[in-house]
Design a protein around this motif. Structure first.
Motif, short mmCIF file in Angstrom:
data_model
loop_
_atom_site.label_atom_id
_atom_site.label_comp_id
_atom_site.label_asym_id
_atom_site.label_seq_id
_atom_site.Cartn_x
_atom_site.Cartn_y
_atom_site.Cartn_z
N ARG A 112 2.19 5.96 -4.53
CA ARG A 112 1.44 6.23 -5.48
C ARG A 112 2.00 7.12 -6.57
O ARG A 112 2.68 7.97 -5.87
N LYS A 123 1.01 -1.19 0.05
CA LYS A 123 -0.01 -0.06 -0.03
C LYS A 123 0.96 1.25 -0.10
O LYS A 123 2.05 1.37 0.53
N THR A 159 -1.08 7.61 0.89
CA THR A 159 -2.81 7.42 0.66
C THR A 159 -3.34 6.21 0.86
O THR A 159 -4.58 5.92 1.06
N CYS A 161 -3.38 3.56 -1.09
CA CYS A 161 -3.89 3.13 -2.35
C CYS A 161 -3.11 1.60 -2.40
O CYS A 161 -1.66 1.55 -2.03
#
Length: 408
Positions: free
Chosen positions: A343, A308, A312, A314
């Protein structure tokens, strides 16, 4: 005053080709009397702009810049064409002297107003086009969409048939982009949303050739002074700041490195303290341009951050990249303490020092340059660490990176 005789002069030579003013090998198509007439119009544009500017508040922060024009040889290519003059912000070279308050006299009539930027269709130099795609979004970010200044301008333009909000300058009724927006605030909102800025956007007052042929004359100084009173405050608010200049310089470097076929992405270095002699600040631009990372380094970071983005959260694998906290000049073994899994868009902002992580509490700090964007919501958020990575990244590396954002 601009009169019908002035507009008829432009119409007379509307089809004149290159060298109409003559050259060493070609006779002039335009006679001496008409050359003098062109020169009088040119000087009237300059005088009107200078006199109007001297009478408004804040005028000392602006300056008049006319087009290059020779009394004997005319404009570029020695041919008669539109004559223009502009008022620009002082020390605005970093924004390629945009935006501008302008006046244009031509066969179309008289146009004056505020040009946010120049459409790239008017440039043949690919390098300038690329540079403007970096600059223009910075200008758009500064345009007001609320408050008394834009409300007052909306009221003026919205209540007058002489004012138009166009996609670019030099447009006539029925041209694509003419009256593209109802109000200046509509234009500004649209420009701020552009995914790729190619320039343009004009709020202008137009006196078409037809009104001059009906006997109308325009007091150029008075008309231009009104334009300055409407737009000077907005133009001054769009002047480049020190952070803007730094941003443009750095983004230009990124663009230059993007064209370099010999780019390579540097590797991290294992160190408890940062040696400034080892830091290569240009490396961040290479990494933004290349954005390829090392497969092994990225794979290890994915494992370390549970797949991840550290900022964020993500978890879309194809969107995650291996970010070096400190860009090093010398290559050495890959140091996971000098890495973050980010990201793609966050990675770019991190490399450009528009976003950083505090070494003290591991919270995200967002640069004022990103004010008004969705990234502001990340400010103050603590980065995510996995159970296997409770220690987190190197504090020395984070401190060096954080100091670059703070000192910007």
């Amino acid at each position: 005053m601009i009169s019908s005789a002035d507009i008829r002069l432009f119409e007379k030579y509307r089809d004149a080709g290159p060298w109409a003013f003559g050259s060493k090998t070609k006779p002039a198509v335009v006679g001496n009397e008409d050359k003098q007439h062109y020169w009088r119009i040119y000087r009237e544009l300059i005088d009107a702009c200078e006199e109007a500017l001297s009478e408004i508040a804040g005028g000392e922060r602006l300056y008049v810049e006319p087009q290059r024009y020779s009394e004997d040889r005319g404009s570029r290519g020695h041919r008669p064409k539109d004559l223009w003059c502009a008022v620009r912000n002082r020390q605005s070279e970093d924004f390629n002297k945009m935006p501008q308050i302008y006046v244009i006299a031509s066969k179309r009539g008289l146009e004056l107003g505020f040009a946010v930027s120049i459409s790239e269709a008017e440039y043949s130099d690919a390098k300038i086009k690329q540079q403007n795609r970096i600059i223009i979004p910075q200008i758009h970010r500064k345009l007001p969409i609320s408050g008394t200044v834009i409300e007052r301008l909306d009221a003026v333009v919205g209540n007058s048939p002489e004012w138009h909000v166009n996609a670019s300058t030099r447009l006539l009724q029925d041209d694509d982009g003419f009256d593209a927006f109802q109000l200046p605030s509509d234009l500004f909102k649209s420009l701020k949303k552009e995914p790729l800025s190619r320039g343009g956007g004009a709020i202008c007052r137009i006196f078409p050739a037809s009104v001059f042929h009906e006997g109308k004359e325009v007091d150029l100084k008075l008309a231009f002074k009104e334009a300055l009173e409407h737009f000077a405050e907005i133009q001054l608010s769009c002047a480049p700041s020190a952070p803007d200049r730094k941003f443009v310089i750095e983004q230009t470097k990124v663009a230059e490195f993007s064209e370099d076929e010999e780019l390579w992405a540097d590797q991290g270095d294992d160190a408890d303290q940062i040696n400034s002699d080892d830091v290569d600040t240009d490396q961040k631009f290479r990494e933004v341009a290349v954005r390829q990372g090392q497969a092994k380094f990225r794979s290890n970071l994915i494992g370390l951050f549970d797949g991840k983005c550290a900022i964020t959260g993500c978890a879309v694998a194809v969107a995650l990249q291996a970010a070096h906290i400190v860009p090093y000049r010398k290559k050495s073994k890959l140091d996971l303490g000098n890495g973050l899994l980010l990201r793609a868009d966050i990675h770019t902002l991190f490399d450009m020092f528009l976003l950083s992580v505090s070494p003290d509490d591991l919270t995200v700090h967002v640069s004022p340059q990103l004010e008004g964007t969705e990234y502001v919501a990340l400010h103050g958020k603590k980065i995510s660490l996995s159970h296997a990575n409770r220690k987190g990244p190197s504090r020395a590396a984070l401190r060096w990176h954080f100091e670059q954002l703070v000192s910007a």
